[in-house]
Design a protein around this motif. Structure first.
Motif, PDB file in Angstrom:
ATOM      1  N   ASP A  10       1.059  -0.559   0.088  1.00 46.35           N
ATOM      2  CA  ASP A  10      -0.341  -0.285   0.351  1.00 46.35           C
ATOM      3  C   ASP A  10       0.550   1.096  -0.299  1.00 46.35           C
ATOM      4  N   LEU A  11       2.143   1.007   0.456  1.00 47.50           N
ATOM      5  CA  LEU A  11       3.207   2.704   0.894  1.00 47.50           C
ATOM      6  C   LEU A  11       3.575   2.696  -0.153  1.00 47.50           C
ATOM      7  N   LYS A  12       3.962   1.848  -1.340  1.00 46.18           N
ATOM      8  CA  LYS A  12       4.576   1.528  -2.500  1.00 46.18           C
ATOM      9  C   LYS A  12       4.796   2.202  -3.314  1.00 46.18           C
ATOM     10  N   ARG A  13       5.671   2.951  -3.726  1.00 50.39           N
ATOM     11  CA  ARG A  13       5.317   3.832  -5.650  1.00 50.39           C
ATOM     12  C   ARG A  13       5.260   3.583  -6.696  1.00 50.39           C
ATOM     13  N   TYR A  14       6.494   2.830  -6.577  1.00 56.09           N
ATOM     14  CA  TYR A  14       6.911   1.996  -8.239  1.00 56.09           C
ATOM     15  C   TYR A  14       7.409   1.005  -7.366  1.00 56.09           C
ATOM     16  N   TYR A  15       7.363  -0.032  -8.604  1.00 58.54           N
ATOM     17  CA  TYR A  15       7.473  -1.129  -8.652  1.00 58.54           C
ATOM     18  C   TYR A  15       9.591  -1.924  -9.784  1.00 58.54           C
ATOM     19  N   SER A  16       9.312  -3.002  -9.290  1.00 57.33           N
ATOM     20  CA  SER A  16      10.423  -3.151 -10.437  1.00 57.33           C
ATOM     21  C   SER A  16       9.474  -3.701 -11.509  1.00 57.33           C
ATOM     22  N   ILE A  17      10.328  -4.120 -12.551  1.00 58.01           N
ATOM     23  CA  ILE A  17       9.875  -5.151 -13.932  1.00 58.01           C
ATOM     24  C   ILE A  17       9.412  -6.358 -12.806  1.00 58.01           C
ATOM     25  N   GLY A  18      10.696  -7.423 -11.801  1.00 56.80           N
ATOM     26  CA  GLY A  18      10.519  -9.044 -11.339  1.00 56.80           C
ATOM     27  C   GLY A  18       8.930  -8.458 -10.575  1.00 56.80           C
ATOM     28  N   GLU A  19       9.251  -7.248  -9.699  1.00 58.63           N
ATOM     29  CA  GLU A  19       7.770  -7.330  -8.604  1.00 58.63           C
ATOM     30  C   GLU A  19       6.559  -7.361  -9.643  1.00 58.63           C
ATOM     31  N   VAL A  20       6.681  -6.792 -10.784  1.00 58.12           N
ATOM     32  CA  VAL A  20       5.743  -6.549 -11.375  1.00 58.12           C
ATOM     33  C   VAL A  20       5.184  -8.117 -12.223  1.00 58.12           C
ATOM     34  N   ALA A  21       6.594  -8.918 -12.171  1.00 59.17           N
ATOM     35  CA  ALA A  21       6.379 -10.136 -13.404  1.00 59.17           C
ATOM     36  C   ALA A  21       5.797 -10.874 -12.449  1.00 59.17           C
ATOM     37  N   GLU A  25       2.368 -13.287 -12.619  1.00 59.54           N
ATOM     38  CA  GLU A  25       2.561 -15.083 -12.265  1.00 59.54           C
ATOM     39  C   GLU A  25       3.437 -15.200 -14.046  1.00 59.54           C
ATOM     40  N   VAL A  26       3.656 -13.937 -14.455  1.00 58.32           N
ATOM     41  CA  VAL A  26       4.480 -13.968 -16.103  1.00 58.32           C
ATOM     42  C   VAL A  26       5.897 -13.614 -15.698  1.00 58.32           C
ATOM     43  N   ASN A  27       6.610 -14.025 -17.045  1.00 58.03           N
ATOM     44  CA  ASN A  27       7.977 -13.048 -17.199  1.00 58.03           C
ATOM     45  C   ASN A  27       8.514 -12.290 -17.328  1.00 58.03           C
ATOM     46  N   THR A  28       9.155 -11.577 -17.079  1.00 55.01           N
ATOM     47  CA  THR A  28       9.708 -10.136 -17.702  1.00 55.01           C
ATOM     48  C   THR A  28      10.190  -9.732 -19.002  1.00 55.01           C
ATOM     49  N   SER A  29      10.021 -10.559 -19.783  1.00 50.90           N
ATOM     50  CA  SER A  29      10.644 -10.455 -21.408  1.00 50.90           C
ATOM     51  C   SER A  29       9.157 -10.801 -21.229  1.00 50.90           C
ATOM     52  N   LEU A  30       7.508 -11.180 -20.995  1.00 53.31           N
ATOM     53  CA  LEU A  30       6.315 -10.791 -21.688  1.00 53.31           C
ATOM     54  C   LEU A  30       6.174  -9.168 -21.114  1.00 53.31           C
ATOM     55  N   PHE A  53       7.567   0.308 -12.314  1.00 55.66           N
ATOM     56  CA  PHE A  53       6.169   0.589 -12.990  1.00 55.66           C
ATOM     57  C   PHE A  53       5.592   1.372 -11.451  1.00 55.66           C
ATOM     58  N   THR A  54       4.048   1.885 -11.588  1.00 52.60           N
ATOM     59  CA  THR A  54       3.491   2.255 -11.118  1.00 52.60           C
ATOM     60  C   THR A  54       2.279   1.444 -10.769  1.00 52.60           C
ATOM     61  N   LYS A  55       1.647   1.218  -9.705  1.00 49.87           N
ATOM     62  CA  LYS A  55      -0.041   1.086  -9.559  1.00 49.87           C
ATOM     63  C   LYS A  55      -0.635   0.725 -10.706  1.00 49.87           C
ATOM     64  N   GLU A  56      -1.281   1.566 -11.452  1.00 52.50           N
ATOM     65  CA  GLU A  56      -1.745   2.014 -12.831  1.00 52.50           C
ATOM     66  C   GLU A  56      -0.948   1.413 -13.686  1.00 52.50           C
ATOM     67  N   ASN A  57       0.165   1.236 -13.912  1.00 47.66           N
ATOM     68  CA  ASN A  57       1.038   0.309 -14.957  1.00 47.66           C
ATOM     69  C   ASN A  57       0.616  -1.106 -14.426  1.00 47.66           C
ATOM     70  N   ILE A  58       0.727  -1.316 -13.159  1.00 46.32           N
ATOM     71  CA  ILE A  58       0.584  -2.901 -12.839  1.00 46.32           C
ATOM     72  C   ILE A  58      -0.728  -3.077 -13.475  1.00 46.32           C
ATOM     73  N   ARG A  59      -2.515  -1.804 -12.985  1.00 44.56           N
ATOM     74  CA  ARG A  59      -3.538  -2.454 -13.785  1.00 44.56           C
ATOM     75  C   ARG A  59      -3.473  -2.555 -14.823  1.00 44.56           C
ATOM     76  N   GLN A  60      -2.957  -1.901 -15.838  1.00 44.12           N
ATOM     77  CA  GLN A  60      -3.208  -1.687 -16.746  1.00 44.12           C
ATOM     78  C   GLN A  60      -2.110  -3.657 -18.089  1.00 44.12           C
ATOM     79  N   LEU A  61      -1.463  -4.176 -16.955  1.00 45.40           N
ATOM     80  CA  LEU A  61      -0.909  -4.900 -17.872  1.00 45.40           C
ATOM     81  C   LEU A  61      -2.131  -5.600 -16.851  1.00 45.40           C
TER      82      LEU A  61
END
Length: 111
Positions: A10-21, A25-30, A53-61
């Motif tokens: 909840d407190l985090k603003r940005y996420y790395s590509i690894g965290e988003v992956a 539950e997908v790989n970073t290349s996807l 990545f922001t929370k909005e980017n994660i929502r889009q993904l």
């Protein structure tokens, strides 16, 4: 009234590509591929060029994941579906993510 405790997420603003992956539950290349295929997904980049990545980017993904992986849309079909939506549907995506979390917890209980 019970107050909801804030988690690290909840407190985090940005996420790395690894965290988003991991979240999706997908790989970073996807993630990188979808970023190139869907113009509306624009993560910030730091001075070293690492994606943030922001929370909005994660929502889009998550929306792309839902359309392509779960509903079987082609990339072009997913682009058209996203473009045709006048308003994003965070409520639907939020429900899907909550259900996934319930599934993960139930599977953990079975092990």
């Amino acid at each position: 009234m019970a107050t909801k405790e804030k988690t690290d997420d909840d407190l985090k603003r940005y996420y790395s590509i690894g965290e988003v992956a991991n979240k999706l539950e997908v790989n970073t290349s996807l993630i990188r591929f979808w970023e190139n295929e869907f113009a509306h997904i624009k993560p910030n980049k730091n001075s070293r060029g690492d994606r943030r990545f922001t929370k909005e980017n994660i929502r889009q993904l998550r929306e792309v994941y839902h359309l392509v992986r779960e509903r079987g849309f082609t990339l072009e079909g997913a682009r058209r579906e996203i473009a045709s939506q006048s308003e994003p549907q965070p409520d639907k995506q939020e429900i899907i993510e909550r259900l996934r979390e319930v599934r993960r917890r139930l599977e953990a209980l079975q092990s």
